[in-house]
Motif scaffolding. Structure first.
Motif, PDB file in Angstrom:
ATOM      1  N   THR A 175      41.082  79.694  89.096  1.00  0.00           N
ATOM      2  CA  THR A 175      41.025  78.519  90.009  1.00  0.00           C
ATOM      3  C   THR A 175      42.313  78.309  90.882  1.00  0.00           C
ATOM      4  O   THR A 175      41.446  77.763  91.413  1.00  0.00           O
ATOM      5  N   ASN A 176      43.332  78.462  90.413  1.00  0.00           N
ATOM      6  CA  ASN A 176      44.258  77.775  91.070  1.00  0.00           C
ATOM      7  C   ASN A 176      44.124  76.496  91.182  1.00  0.00           C
ATOM      8  O   ASN A 176      44.341  76.189  92.571  1.00  0.00           O
ATOM      9  N   GLY A 177      44.366  76.078  90.188  1.00  0.00           N
ATOM     10  CA  GLY A 177      44.403  74.645  90.198  1.00  0.00           C
ATOM     11  C   GLY A 177      43.295  73.821  89.428  1.00  0.00           C
ATOM     12  O   GLY A 177      42.870  75.266  88.319  1.00  0.00           O
ATOM     13  N   LYS A 178      43.055  72.705  89.448  1.00  0.00           N
ATOM     14  CA  LYS A 178      41.471  72.313  88.435  1.00  0.00           C
ATOM     15  C   LYS A 178      40.200  72.861  88.708  1.00  0.00           C
ATOM     16  O   LYS A 178      39.481  72.647  89.433  1.00  0.00           O
ATOM     17  N   PRO A 179      39.922  72.979  87.113  1.00  0.00           N
ATOM     18  CA  PRO A 179      38.685  74.095  87.476  1.00  0.00           C
ATOM     19  C   PRO A 179      37.331  73.122  87.746  1.00  0.00           C
ATOM     20  O   PRO A 179      37.802  71.063  87.100  1.00  0.00           O
ATOM     21  N   SER A 180      36.166  73.076  88.200  1.00  0.00           N
ATOM     22  CA  SER A 180      35.534  72.085  89.349  1.00  0.00           C
ATOM     23  C   SER A 180      34.095  72.639  88.745  1.00  0.00           C
ATOM     24  O   SER A 180      33.031  73.052  89.457  1.00  0.00           O
ATOM     25  N   PHE A 181      33.879  72.973  87.543  1.00  0.00           N
ATOM     26  CA  PHE A 181      32.077  73.460  86.827  1.00  0.00           C
ATOM     27  C   PHE A 181      32.142  72.603  86.233  1.00  0.00           C
ATOM     28  O   PHE A 181      32.206  71.835  85.795  1.00  0.00           O
ATOM     29  N   SER A 182      30.302  73.165  86.316  1.00  0.00           N
ATOM     30  CA  SER A 182      29.289  71.510  85.520  1.00  0.00           C
ATOM     31  C   SER A 182      29.656  71.887  84.673  1.00  0.00           C
ATOM     32  O   SER A 182      29.858  73.237  83.860  1.00  0.00           O
ATOM     33  N   GLU A 183      29.256  70.863  83.551  1.00  0.00           N
ATOM     34  CA  GLU A 183      28.934  71.272  82.140  1.00  0.00           C
ATOM     35  C   GLU A 183      28.468  72.368  81.500  1.00  0.00           C
ATOM     36  O   GLU A 183      29.054  72.877  80.738  1.00  0.00           O
ATOM     37  N   GLU A 184      27.242  72.483  82.057  1.00  0.00           N
ATOM     38  CA  GLU A 184      26.051  74.024  82.264  1.00  0.00           C
ATOM     39  C   GLU A 184      26.864  74.955  82.186  1.00  0.00           C
ATOM     40  O   GLU A 184      26.618  76.197  81.674  1.00  0.00           O
ATOM     41  N   GLN A 185      28.045  75.019  83.170  1.00  0.00           N
ATOM     42  CA  GLN A 185      28.594  76.700  83.947  1.00  0.00           C
ATOM     43  C   GLN A 185      29.857  76.753  83.157  1.00  0.00           C
ATOM     44  O   GLN A 185      29.831  78.384  83.129  1.00  0.00           O
ATOM     45  N   HIS A 186      29.859  75.927  82.712  1.00  0.00           N
ATOM     46  CA  HIS A 186      31.068  75.711  81.806  1.00  0.00           C
ATOM     47  C   HIS A 186      30.903  76.600  80.333  1.00  0.00           C
ATOM     48  O   HIS A 186      31.333  77.465  79.335  1.00  0.00           O
ATOM     49  N   THR A 187      29.689  76.008  80.014  1.00  0.00           N
ATOM     50  CA  THR A 187      29.263  76.397  78.538  1.00  0.00           C
ATOM     51  C   THR A 187      28.876  77.784  79.059  1.00  0.00           C
ATOM     52  O   THR A 187      29.184  78.702  77.839  1.00  0.00           O
ATOM     53  N   LYS A 188      28.177  78.509  80.141  1.00  0.00           N
ATOM     54  CA  LYS A 188      27.947  79.544  80.091  1.00  0.00           C
ATOM     55  C   LYS A 188      28.997  80.588  80.346  1.00  0.00           C
ATOM     56  O   LYS A 188      28.882  81.568  79.645  1.00  0.00           O
TER      57      LYS A 188
END
Length: 304
Positions: A175-188
């Motif tokens: 991600t070249n920095g802090k991730p910006s995924f939603s909770e649902e995306q992170h879970t998947k």
């Protein structure tokens, strides 16, 4: 005007879309001028794929063969020079080149592609189009089942992860920095064993464009064989915008299903108009643009 020549159509851009349009128009007996600067969008790519009958061929070989075939139609000519300005006239348009030449036509086709804005990371440009790639349909088979990265964040990274997992399960997102995924995306991502590394990227180790490692700011590194990314881009040619052609929100020239822009008598095709960047798509769009432009000409001529 100096060196003025009149044509039915001027095509700005002589790569796959432009040459395809020129062939359709040449076969329709139209007087056509192609103006081409010699900088195709895929000039970094060693081989072209997913184009039937040409799979695995070198891109410049496809273009050379296409140009040779197009120029067999004696109403088609080419000027290998950069088009710099365009103006609307009473009878159509004038295109001026960097050499100060002026050419006039009733109608225009822009097949000028886009310019990728590559990040200033050591090794990126050398690998771009080779092992740092943008499209799995164009390049994915060649790096299938390899240790693969995605250099992106948020929705773009998630889209890539979902898509590229079809070609390899050994997948990491950088991600070249802090991730910006939603909770649902992170879970998947976790569910599918796709790891996320947020360390800042500084360079890429490679041999002749073949990736070996991705290097981080803390001097650590990770072995990698391929990376997918989607750098920002801009229109390679600004003339359509100066003539009033609209852009989409993404920055492509806005066209309808017949490759017509919002400005009468101006058509556009190829990478400048779509995110679906492939030789096959460009050839198809060029063929449509040429045929529909000719259709407009014959309709007008039949009314005279």
């Amino acid at each position: 005007m100096k060196n003025k020549n009149n044509f039915d159509v001027i095509i700005v851009g002589g790569s796959y879309a432009g040459l395809s349009a020129a062939m359709a128009l040449g076969r329709a007996l139209r007087k056509v001028l192609i103006i081409d600067s010699g900088l195709p969008c895929n000039r970094y790519t060693p081989h072209s794929h997913n184009f039937i009958t040409q799979d695995g061929e070198k891109p410049h070989k496809i273009a050379e063969k296409a140009l040779d075939q197009v120029l067999k139609y004696d109403t088609v000519t080419i000027k290998k020079v950069l088009a710099t300005t365009g103006k609307k006239t009473k009878n159509g348009f004038v295109i001026e080149t960097e050499k100060g030449e002026d050419f006039e036509a009733k109608k225009l086709i822009f097949a000028t592609g886009v310019k990728d804005i590559l990040p200033k990371l050591e090794g990126f440009e050398e690998c771009w189009g080779n092992t740092i790639i943008h499209c799995p349909y164009c390049h994915g088979y060649e790096v299938k089942n390899e240790k693969t990265g995605i250099l992106a964040n948020g929705e773009i990274a998630f889209h890539y992860a979902r898509l590229i997992r079809n070609w390899t399960k050994d997948l990491t997102i950088f991600t070249n920095g802090k991730p910006s995924f939603s909770e649902e995306q992170h879970t998947k991502l976790v569910r599918h064993n796709i790891s996320v590394i947020e360390k800042e990227v500084t360079s890429f180790n490679h041999k002749n464009g073949q990736l070996e490692q991705i290097i981080f700011k803390d001097n650590s590194m990770t072995e990698i064989k391929a990376i997918y990314t989607s750098p920002p881009f801009e229109q390679h040619c600004k003339i359509p915008e100066t003539l009033g052609c609209e852009l989409t929100e993404q920055g492509h020239l806005k066209v309808n299903e017949f490759c017509q822009t919002n400005i009468p008598n101006i058509f556009a095709c190829g990478d400048a108009t779509t995110p679906f960047r492939s030789v096959a798509f460009a050839v198809s769009a060029g063929n449509i643009a040429g045929a529909m432009l000719n259709h407009q000409l014959v309709e007008k001529e039949f009314e005279l």
